[in-house]
Design a protein around this motif. Structure first.
Motif, PDB file in Angstrom:
ATOM      1  N   ALA A  23       0.766  -1.073  -0.136  1.00  0.00           N
ATOM      2  CA  ALA A  23       0.204   0.095  -0.047  1.00  0.00           C
ATOM      3  C   ALA A  23       0.898   1.292  -0.085  1.00  0.00           C
ATOM      4  O   ALA A  23       1.993   1.242   0.600  1.00  0.00           O
ATOM      5  N   VAL A  24       0.212   2.318  -0.500  1.00  0.00           N
ATOM      6  CA  VAL A  24       1.088   3.570  -0.625  1.00  0.00           C
ATOM      7  C   VAL A  24      -0.056   4.760  -0.158  1.00  0.00           C
ATOM      8  O   VAL A  24      -1.034   4.681  -0.638  1.00  0.00           O
ATOM      9  N   ALA A  25       0.631   5.707   0.583  1.00  0.00           N
ATOM     10  CA  ALA A  25      -0.543   6.584   0.909  1.00  0.00           C
ATOM     11  C   ALA A  25       0.444   7.894   1.508  1.00  0.00           C
ATOM     12  O   ALA A  25       1.644   7.797   1.750  1.00  0.00           O
ATOM     13  N   VAL A  26      -0.177   9.214   1.234  1.00  0.00           N
ATOM     14  CA  VAL A  26       0.459  10.309   1.351  1.00  0.00           C
ATOM     15  C   VAL A  26      -0.050  10.782   2.498  1.00  0.00           C
ATOM     16  O   VAL A  26      -1.299  11.122   2.945  1.00  0.00           O
ATOM     17  N   ASN A  27       0.911  11.501   3.555  1.00  0.00           N
ATOM     18  CA  ASN A  27       0.380  11.940   4.839  1.00  0.00           C
ATOM     19  C   ASN A  27       0.007  13.142   4.699  1.00  0.00           C
ATOM     20  O   ASN A  27       0.006  13.746   3.684  1.00  0.00           O
ATOM     21  N   GLU A  28      -0.105  13.988   5.783  1.00  0.00           N
ATOM     22  CA  GLU A  28      -0.869  15.383   6.096  1.00  0.00           C
ATOM     23  C   GLU A  28       0.126  16.544   5.565  1.00  0.00           C
ATOM     24  O   GLU A  28      -0.142  17.432   5.014  1.00  0.00           O
ATOM     25  N   PRO A  32       5.270  10.479   1.232  1.00  0.00           N
ATOM     26  CA  PRO A  32       4.682   9.332   0.828  1.00  0.00           C
ATOM     27  C   PRO A  32       4.908   8.228   1.831  1.00  0.00           C
ATOM     28  O   PRO A  32       6.308   8.137   2.190  1.00  0.00           O
ATOM     29  N   TYR A  33       3.943   7.399   2.283  1.00  0.00           N
ATOM     30  CA  TYR A  33       4.162   6.322   3.091  1.00  0.00           C
ATOM     31  C   TYR A  33       4.115   4.885   2.378  1.00  0.00           C
ATOM     32  O   TYR A  33       3.294   4.771   1.773  1.00  0.00           O
ATOM     33  N   PHE A  34       5.319   3.922   2.270  1.00  0.00           N
ATOM     34  CA  PHE A  34       5.201   2.947   1.227  1.00  0.00           C
ATOM     35  C   PHE A  34       5.088   1.674   2.550  1.00  0.00           C
ATOM     36  O   PHE A  34       6.119   1.490   3.381  1.00  0.00           O
ATOM     37  N   PHE A  35       4.101   0.879   2.350  1.00  0.00           N
ATOM     38  CA  PHE A  35       3.933  -0.137   3.294  1.00  0.00           C
ATOM     39  C   PHE A  35       4.419  -1.905   2.815  1.00  0.00           C
ATOM     40  O   PHE A  35       3.965  -1.744   1.537  1.00  0.00           O
ATOM     41  N   PHE A  41       8.348   2.220   5.020  1.00  0.00           N
ATOM     42  CA  PHE A  41       8.996   3.118   4.533  1.00  0.00           C
ATOM     43  C   PHE A  41       8.522   4.474   4.427  1.00  0.00           C
ATOM     44  O   PHE A  41       7.405   4.697   3.814  1.00  0.00           O
ATOM     45  N   LYS A  42       9.301   5.582   4.929  1.00  0.00           N
ATOM     46  CA  LYS A  42       8.463   6.862   5.096  1.00  0.00           C
ATOM     47  C   LYS A  42       9.516   7.747   4.026  1.00  0.00           C
ATOM     48  O   LYS A  42      10.671   7.911   3.972  1.00  0.00           O
ATOM     49  N   GLY A  43       8.751   8.249   3.044  1.00  0.00           N
ATOM     50  CA  GLY A  43       9.293   9.290   1.952  1.00  0.00           C
ATOM     51  C   GLY A  43      10.028   8.221   0.874  1.00  0.00           C
ATOM     52  O   GLY A  43       9.733   7.030   0.776  1.00  0.00           O
ATOM     53  N   PHE A  44      11.216   8.775   0.325  1.00  0.00           N
ATOM     54  CA  PHE A  44      11.860   8.123  -0.966  1.00  0.00           C
ATOM     55  C   PHE A  44      13.057   7.688  -0.451  1.00  0.00           C
ATOM     56  O   PHE A  44      13.601   6.781  -1.402  1.00  0.00           O
TER      57      PHE A  44
END
Length: 412
Positions: A23-28, A32-35, A41-44
């Protein structure tokens, strides 16, 4: 034993090995958060961490194997949901705001999103006008569901030209479907994929040390979604933009971009710089608390005696966020911890002083001056200021512009 397994997994989980993200989602804050599995993983760039270190309840309420899907809600008409992050695990959905689980969650997916099935593959938000109404697009196998967040109506779609998504996310006004370690950019209304896809995700969404075998080096660096570490132009007007292990160069009077590794052109640095500025035909390259000095030319010549301590050379402790010189002046502007310092390069010893706070940004990634003024780069966008003083005096942001499009001509 479980803790030992987590530690071993942390030591070997490497996104640059071509992992298929769950899953991938962008926080507030737009990060990007990569699960992957029970890790995040936070960011790139950076190492994996346990997902429950940021979202403890994912494990407390549900023995976390992996997150099925995730997205950040866009629904400005309803502040109770807007900018919340939703995570889907099997039959349950979790709603977080600023990393805090909302009361009453987790809930059944069918309760919060009626008509949406369990055990999803991917999900992504689609705000107006990119979709006709504020919506969420859910993916499960070949089935695509457009969910209207206002009416809760579900419209089933058929995206014929797009592969099944293992994760999806909305970033920089574009929509991306990940399938394995490849990705495709798609139209959220029709699912149409335009351009040369699929592409290698590690080339555009991760800061890995090597290009994939069939990558176009220049296109990767032009169109990467990873933020720049540093940018500058030398006295001849040649521009250098640094990111991770690589950099782009564009010579004055020539629109052609060239890509190379930092290790090849600046072998003493190896990779990853914090800031770079040009002064009197030299590139001042700053990494951690060290300053490397190169004579501009082909090849660039590393000066004897360097690197030297940043404190000794510029009167400031590292690391710093950005550095730049405007015009033919001899004042270097250093940005660190939301403060901009001035260093007179013609005096000895050099001292960082005349500091001014920067109220507009929590963190600056890179900055440079050119004939049009000061460009301040934050994430994947930049802001134009007429002068360094306007950066500290301004109380509102100028127009936001895309780095990849405006500076490097990449429109995808």
């Amino acid at each position: 034993m479980k803790l030992l397994a987590h530690i071993l997994c942390l030591s070997v989980l490497d996104r640059c090995e071509g992992l298929e993200m769950d899953a991938v989602a962008v926080n507030e804050e737009g990060i990007p958060y990569f699960f992957k599995g029970d890790h995040l993983f936070k960011g790139f760039h950076g190492k994996a961490e346990l997902s429950n270190e940021s979202f403890a309840e994912l494990d407390d309420h549900h023995h976390l194997g992996h997150v099925d899907a995730a997205f950040r809600m866009h629904y400005e008409d309803n502040p109770a949901d807007h900018d919340h992050m939703f995570f889907f695990l099997d039959t349950k959905v979790f709603s977080y705001y600023q990393h805090k689980l909302e009361d009453g969650y987790p809930k059944d997916i069918s309760e919060v999103f009626p008509g949406i099935p369990d055990h999803l593959d991917a999900a992504v938000e689609c705000p107006k006008p990119e979709c006709d109404e504020d919506s969420v697009i859910f993916f499960k196998g070949d089935d695509i569901y457009h969910y209207n967040v206002r009416t809760k109506a579900v419209d089933e779609k058929e995206f014929k030209s797009m592969p099944n998504c293992t994760s999806a996310f909305h970033f920089m006004d574009h929509y991306y479907c990940f399938h394995g370690h490849m990705f495709s950019k798609f139209d959220p209304k029709t699912g149409e994929v335009h351009g040369r896809y699929p592409k290698e995700a590690r080339d555009y969404f991760m800061r890995c040390s090597k290009f994939s075998d069939d990558s176009d080096h220049v296109e990767r660096e032009r169109c990467s979604r990873v933020h720049l570490d540093a940018i500058t132009s030398d006295n001849a007007g040649n521009m250098y933009a640094f990111r991770g292990h690589h950099f782009l160069r564009r010579d004055e009077g020539n629109d052609t971009l060239k890509a190379d590794t930092i290790e090849h052109a600046f072998k003493e640095l190896h990779s990853e710089v914090d800031a770079v500025f040009s002064y009197e035909d030299h590139l001042y390259m700053i990494k951690d608390d060290q300053l490397f000095l190169y004579k501009v030319g082909e090849p660039h010549t590393h000066l004897d005696g360097y690197p030297k301590p940043l404190k000794e050379e510029l009167g400031i402790e590292g690391p710093i966020e950005a550095a730049f010189i405007c015009g033919d002046h001899h004042i270097a502007h250093i940005i660190k911890d939301q403060i901009i310092y001035e260093v007179d390069l013609k005096v000895s010893p050099r001292v960082a002083g005349n500091e001014h706070p920067i109220a507009l940004f929590k963190k600056v990634d890179a900055a440079m001056c050119d004939a049009l003024g000061l460009k301040v780069i934050v994430g994947n966008h930049f802001y134009h200021f007429g002068s360094p003083m306007l950066l500290t005096a301004s109380r509102s942001l100028p127009e936001q512009r895309r780095v990849s499009l405006e500076l490097f001509g990449c429109d995808h």
